[in-house]
Design an enzyme around this catalytic site. Sequence first.
Site, PDB file in Angstrom:
ATOM      1  N   HIS A 168       0.796  -1.237   0.000  1.00 16.56           N
ATOM      2  CA  HIS A 168       0.000   0.000   0.000  1.00 16.56           C
ATOM      3  C   HIS A 168       0.817   1.270   0.000  1.00 16.56           C
ATOM      4  CE1 HIS A 168      -4.017  -1.752   0.774  1.00 16.56           C
ATOM      5  NE2 HIS A 168      -3.316  -2.706   1.370  1.00 16.56           N
ATOM      6  N   LYS A 190      -7.952  14.226   4.761  1.00 15.12           N
ATOM      7  CA  LYS A 190      -7.089  13.038   4.750  1.00 15.12           C
ATOM      8  C   LYS A 190      -6.088  13.192   5.888  1.00 15.12           C
ATOM      9  CE  LYS A 190      -5.889  14.212   0.426  1.00 15.12           C
ATOM     10  NZ  LYS A 190      -6.118  12.996  -0.343  1.00 15.12           N
ATOM     11  N   ARG A 191      -5.333  12.130   6.209  1.00 16.59           N
ATOM     12  CA  ARG A 191      -4.296  12.289   7.229  1.00 16.59           C
ATOM     13  C   ARG A 191      -3.314  13.380   6.806  1.00 16.59           C
ATOM     14  NH1 ARG A 191      -3.908   8.168  11.166  1.00 16.59           N
ATOM     15  NH2 ARG A 191      -2.068   9.279  11.889  1.00 16.59           N
ATOM     16  N   LYS A 211       1.343  14.526   1.323  1.00 20.33           N
ATOM     17  CA  LYS A 211      -0.026  14.870   0.919  1.00 20.33           C
ATOM     18  C   LYS A 211      -0.169  16.374   0.692  1.00 20.33           C
ATOM     19  CE  LYS A 211      -2.014  10.843   3.264  1.00 20.33           C
ATOM     20  NZ  LYS A 211      -2.713  10.026   2.244  1.00 20.33           N
ATOM     21  N   THR A 270      -8.152   6.969  -1.937  1.00 15.92           N
ATOM     22  CA  THR A 270      -9.514   6.470  -2.149  1.00 15.92           C
ATOM     23  C   THR A 270     -10.513   7.599  -1.899  1.00 15.92           C
ATOM     24  OG1 THR A 270      -9.311   5.570   0.078  1.00 15.92           O
ATOM     25  CG2 THR A 270      -9.203   4.002  -1.737  1.00 15.92           C
ATOM     26  N   LYS A 326     -14.224   8.917  -3.765  1.00 17.72           N
ATOM     27  CA  LYS A 326     -15.479   9.269  -3.062  1.00 17.72           C
ATOM     28  C   LYS A 326     -15.979  10.638  -3.516  1.00 17.72           C
ATOM     29  CE  LYS A 326     -13.684   6.576   0.724  1.00 17.72           C
ATOM     30  NZ  LYS A 326     -12.778   6.631   1.885  1.00 17.72           N
TER      31      LYS A 326
HETATM   32  C1  26V Z   1       2.253   2.019   8.665  1.00 12.07           C
HETATM   33  C2  26V Z   1       2.435   1.946  10.026  1.00 12.07           C
HETATM   34  C3  26V Z   1       3.797   1.911  10.531  1.00 12.07           C
HETATM   35  C4  26V Z   1       3.913   1.513  11.935  1.00 12.07           C
HETATM   36  C5  26V Z   1       2.852   2.055  12.829  1.00 12.07           C
HETATM   37  C6  26V Z   1       1.459   1.828  12.329  1.00 12.07           C
HETATM   38  C7  26V Z   1       1.322   1.905  10.864  1.00 12.07           C
HETATM   39  C8  26V Z   1       0.049   1.936  10.299  1.00 12.07           C
HETATM   40  C9  26V Z   1      -0.100   2.011   8.928  1.00 12.07           C
HETATM   41  C10 26V Z   1       1.004   2.074   8.125  1.00 12.07           C
HETATM   42  C11 26V Z   1       0.907   2.092   6.627  1.00 12.07           C
HETATM   43  C12 26V Z   1      -0.127   2.894   6.078  1.00 12.07           C
HETATM   44  C13 26V Z   1      -0.206   2.625   4.618  1.00 12.07           C
HETATM   45  C14 26V Z   1      -1.436   3.208   4.011  1.00 12.07           C
HETATM   46  O1  26V Z   1      -2.401   3.538   4.673  1.00 12.07           O
HETATM   47  N1  26V Z   1      -1.410   3.341   2.713  1.00 12.07           N
HETATM   48  C15 26V Z   1      -2.529   3.900   2.000  1.00 12.07           C
HETATM   49  O2  26V Z   1      -3.300   2.812   1.503  1.00 12.07           O
HETATM   50  C16 26V Z   1      -4.430   3.248   0.790  1.00 12.07           C
HETATM   51  C17 26V Z   1      -5.230   2.026   0.424  1.00 12.07           C
HETATM   52  O3  26V Z   1      -4.521   1.256  -0.487  1.00 12.07           O
HETATM   53  C18 26V Z   1      -4.007   4.061  -0.410  1.00 12.07           C
HETATM   54  O4  26V Z   1      -5.170   4.544  -1.054  1.00 12.07           O
HETATM   55  C19 26V Z   1      -3.142   5.235   0.004  1.00 12.07           C
HETATM   56  O5  26V Z   1      -2.646   5.911  -1.121  1.00 12.07           O
HETATM   57  C20 26V Z   1      -1.988   4.742   0.843  1.00 12.07           C
HETATM   58  O6  26V Z   1      -1.257   5.824   1.387  1.00 12.07           O
END
Ligand code: 26V
Length: 811
Positions: free
Chosen positions: A359, A546-547, A552, A654, A658
């Site tokens: 992702h 968004k975050r 971003k 995503t 929306k």
């Molecule tokens: C990484 C970590 C690192 C350690 C602590 C907790 C944690 C939680 C999440 C993440 C990775 C987040 C990756 C993510 O959300 N990617 C997003 O995924 C979406 C669905 O595929 C995509 O639309 C976004 O572009 C992408 O940033």
Amino acid sequence: MENIKSITKEDIKEKLLNALKGMYAKELPDATMNQKYEAFSKVIRDYISEGWLETNKQYREKKVKQVYYLSMEFLIGKLLERNLINLGIRELAKEALADMGIDFGEIVEEEPDAGLGNGGLGRLAACFIDSLSSLELPGHGCGIRYKYGLFRQEIKNGYQVEVPDLWLKERYPWEVKKENRGVKVRFGGDAYVATVRGHLKVVHENYYTVKAIPYDIPISGYQNNTVNTLRLWSAEADTDEFDFVNFNSGHYMQSVEGKYTAELISQVLYPDDSTENGKQLRLKQEYFFVSSSLQAIFNYHRELGIDFKRLDDYVAIHINDTHPALAVAEIMRLLIDEEGLKWEEAWEITQKVCAYTNHTIMEEALEKWPIQMFKKLLPRIYLIIEEINRRFCQEVMNKYLNWNVVNRMSIIEEGLVRMANLAIVGSHSVNGVAALHTEILQKKELRDFHEFYPGKLNNKTNGITHRRWLIKSNPALSAMLDTHIGTDWRKDPVSLEKLMEFKEDHSVLKKLAKIKHENKVELARYIKEKNGIEVDPNSIFDVQVKRVHGYKRQLLNCMHILYLYKKLKKDKDFDIHPRTFIFGAKAAPAYYFAKNVIKLINTLGEIINNDPDINDKLKVVFIENYSVSKAEKIIPAADVSEQISTASKEASGTGNMKFMMNGAVTLATLDGANVEIHNLVGDDNIVLFGMTSDEVISLYENFQNDTHKFIESNPEIAELIASFVDGSLGVVGSEFSDICRYLLEENDYFFVLKDFWAYVEAQNKIEELYRDRERWNEMCLVNIAKAGYFSSDNTISKYARDIWDIERESI
Ligand code: 26V
């Protein structure tokens, strides 16, 4: 599911009164709103239960192949209204409640948002399980029942303050605790290979166990009888047996450790936060839910009496990002240690069963665990990974005879276990989440693997469920669509395309505009109530939700707002169409730059909203605690969708889909799924700007973005940056030090300044287009019409066919 047609208003009312009596011994007039909500939800859950039982019965009897979507995050939001829509009784239920003097809106508000996710990845998982049920596909979610969801955000004096999200404070009516389906997960101890009665055997001893208890949530399909399951695991101390082995051998600490730390495991969802990386508790969470999910799956198939050598005929395991990558090793453990299979057999099955989705290409999110920590916590799993890696490296060496390649691809390297490599090696499919993202994975990030395993890397562009993001959140638009293009789109969202016929129909365009306006009035009312800010529904609602993250580029948006503000200050006659800039965003608690951006947005709002010179031409609004439910209020009211990431960095996005589905015009860089939005709507119906991903990638190859030089030759930009520190924003000079450090010392790593003028120009174009209202409405129409392509039903059909090999099973 109770026959939809047999549900009557009288039946609902009677059941609700009974539920109030049964659950609280109360009559309607004495019940609190929360009790009414809980009782009503129980009534609705009971309607769903029959379908749930039937679905499970048929899956079991027919031994159908099922997919289990393993994900650390499921951002499911509220369920009550969604379930009513799926049962086809939303209006009936509203009427029944109205008869009883209960306001539907108030009941719905009582439900907590199950915010068990950070952002895109977690929401995607929620859309996917929604689609699985609506497509009658046998597929379930497996995750963690965090006691606290992602923190609740409060804004105090412009700053983000995090407070715990107590979503389970009251009883959660959608879950069913399945005490008897609990399993035990082992941590710690020693693992080694020993000769037992002349045979080599793996011994794992001195470990402690944690009890994993599943809580099941029914996931009903849209007007069908399928009800799949979202299974969330909760950790409890294992009080069944005292750990005498450890106790007697003097390992006193180990024997009690499990008891006191067990419950911590499912306590809190980690905020997506680079500095939090490497926490042992997170590794524990990962193994905890992977092991319990797989043990339960194995128990189920043992009961079915299947031959585990053919597990891939019955089971597909999906690894959502690297977080559940330990599934690869856990399946090996179960097949070898518990089912007695040989290594080679077990490995072949594991690869056939597993599939992994990547992702993000952001380095900070690539999980790597220090070997020492890993070995200590999961000694048996470590042995398995070592062996997987030994065999894999051998293969790579045989092929390339090159140590550099082996080092790059190895699962264990530089004292770290690389989870992405484990997931790739152990899966038969690795997919990216948008065409551009997959291309970058193939050509760059995962190039070695793409060469080594031709065909393994594939694309599955993300999607969103139109049931939540259109039917639920935009009822007025949904009704209008029914009138003009019929109701087919509800089951087959690609047929939203029929709307294209009305592209030049003035009356249809006018109706669309009216619906948008009414949604804006509604949001304006909400903003007035929550923020105390008056916003004009005739202004352009320009939205970025968004975050917060450097890539971003909320900062780019802010700098443009500041630019407009300064221009208006200098020239009162500067003619712009009034704009309302709306933000919603949480920052990871330890990501100081991101928090600084939140303060900046709020500071801009404070200054601009209260400056009489601006005469309401600009407003800046920050909506606190952005969540799924907030998104449902905001997105239908947006005119402009800000998708302005540094090209190549947003894997898909995503939110962009929306907004499109709700008729907003996308203002975007050619990044993630924006590229595909562009291909669908064409040049005329999107506003693009900025560097392409190729340009960005080549700049990174030799990164030396000298922002000082850039600023010197750009006096207007210099002036904007100066206002961060010269007190003109009404705060002390050091307030925005994190932003200044980012721009000046970190050399603007995400190219906010390089793309600034292109962004200004694109914003001018938005303005010009908006002034030609007929033209604008046409753009909105095309965006809605083409959005069906991004339905998660579409995406999930492709996963089902190409990756999981599962089939529709009508209940
Ligand atoms: C990484 C970590 C690192 C350690 C602590 C907790 C944690 C939680 C999440 C993440 C990775 C987040 C990756 C993510 O959300 N990617 C997003 O995924 C979406 C669905 O595929 C995509 O639309 C976004 O572009 C992408 O940033």
